[in-house]
Design a protein around this motif. Sequence first.
Motif, PDB file in Angstrom:
ATOM      1  N   GLN A   1      -5.821   3.380   1.945  1.00  0.00           N
ATOM      2  CA  GLN A   1      -5.372   2.124   2.622  1.00  0.00           C
ATOM      3  C   GLN A   1      -4.521   2.441   3.730  1.00  0.00           C
TER       4      GLN A   1
ATOM      5  N   LYS B   1      -6.347   3.277   6.766  1.00  0.00           N
ATOM      6  CA  LYS B   1      -7.291   1.989   7.386  1.00  0.00           C
ATOM      7  C   LYS B   1      -6.219   1.101   8.048  1.00  0.00           C
ATOM      8  N   ARG B   2      -4.842   0.935   7.654  1.00  0.00           N
ATOM      9  CA  ARG B   2      -3.901   0.268   8.246  1.00  0.00           C
ATOM     10  C   ARG B   2      -3.633   0.764   9.509  1.00  0.00           C
TER      11      ARG B   2
ATOM     12  N   ASP C   1       0.889  -1.433  -0.282  1.00  0.00           N
ATOM     13  CA  ASP C   1       0.069   0.041  -0.035  1.00  0.00           C
ATOM     14  C   ASP C   1       0.818   1.433   0.098  1.00  0.00           C
TER      15      ASP C   1
ATOM     16  N   SER D   1      -9.928  -6.830   8.512  1.00  0.00           N
ATOM     17  CA  SER D   1      -9.656  -5.580   7.782  1.00  0.00           C
ATOM     18  C   SER D   1     -10.792  -4.984   7.104  1.00  0.00           C
TER      19      SER D   1
ATOM     20  N   TRP E   1     -10.229  -3.290   3.983  1.00  0.00           N
ATOM     21  CA  TRP E   1      -9.552  -2.987   2.763  1.00  0.00           C
ATOM     22  C   TRP E   1     -10.559  -2.875   1.729  1.00  0.00           C
TER      23      TRP E   1
ATOM     24  N   GLU F   1      -8.731 -12.119   2.417  1.00  0.00           N
ATOM     25  CA  GLU F   1      -7.890 -10.865   2.231  1.00  0.00           C
ATOM     26  C   GLU F   1      -7.083 -11.311   0.947  1.00  0.00           C
TER      27      GLU F   1
ATOM     28  N   SER G   1      -3.773  -4.415  -0.548  1.00  0.00           N
ATOM     29  CA  SER G   1      -4.640  -5.635  -0.049  1.00  0.00           C
ATOM     30  C   SER G   1      -5.933  -5.183  -0.188  1.00  0.00           C
ATOM     31  N   THR G   2      -6.773  -6.307  -0.347  1.00  0.00           N
ATOM     32  CA  THR G   2      -8.234  -6.002  -0.883  1.00  0.00           C
ATOM     33  C   THR G   2      -9.062  -7.173   0.123  1.00  0.00           C
TER      34      THR G   2
END
Length: 282
Positions: free
Chosen positions: A97, A100-101, A40, A169, A171, A75, A68-69
């Motif tokens: 991303q 979010k991480r 990311d 997650s 993502w 994931e 990452s999705t």
Amino acid sequence: MIKYDLHSHTTFSDGRLTVPQLLERATEKGVDVLAITDHDTTAAILPAQAYIEQHALPLKLIPGVEISTRWESFEIHIVGLAVDTSSMDLMTLLNEQQSKREERAKEIGFRLAKRGYEGVYEQAKLLAGDAEITRAHFAAALVERGVANNIQGVFKKFLARNKTGYVPSTWCDMATAIKAIRAAGGISVVAHPARYQMSNKWLRKLLQEFADAGGQAMEVAQPQQAPSERQFLGLLSREYGLLASQGSDFHYPMPWLELGKNLYLPKDCQGVWQFWEENEEC
């Protein structure tokens, strides 16, 4: 024969080698074409290009990223190769991303603290330095504390699904990642498809939906891989009309995994490098 390694990481994400160290090691191992695909972020690309030029390394750099999705309950990692790192579409997605991480990392730290492991988030951030924080940094922090012998042990005990530090997650979906990669002029690749612990039926469903969303390639060859797995993935790449990629997913030196090691495609697979070679001719 050209030696391609199209999946590697630096200290800008969860790799342990700096950009210069990675580039020098790739050159030492005889890699001709290297893609840096940090999680990311594309922060390593400009320093890498500058270092290669400054030191006249016999190495072609492919700008990349690993996004990452979420797909179904899995994931899924999508590698973008030959991307324009100045693309606003791609940078906007990567910024989202990264946010979010960070949110996920804080929640992991909170959950671990509730179970008596206080200060792990701060320790992981320190280990990450200027890089994007990942679960690998939490694992390294817990190894330092002696709660497990290695990173794999930490994941199994603390960070896997239903464990103390597991945080689901949030993502982006596959289609969003593919769209951003294509907007950046790149090619999207399903990373390490055999690692997702899904049945062949689900793997085929993943590849079909990936292709339907505009995905263009899949990783077929990795260093630590049974020949039968490589052949099967090569068959799937042809079945779904996907170009074939190869990469070590290198994070740090290990006896069984090395830059450029044991990377070759099965017969009749079309290499993903055709994508940028054709674009260079245009």
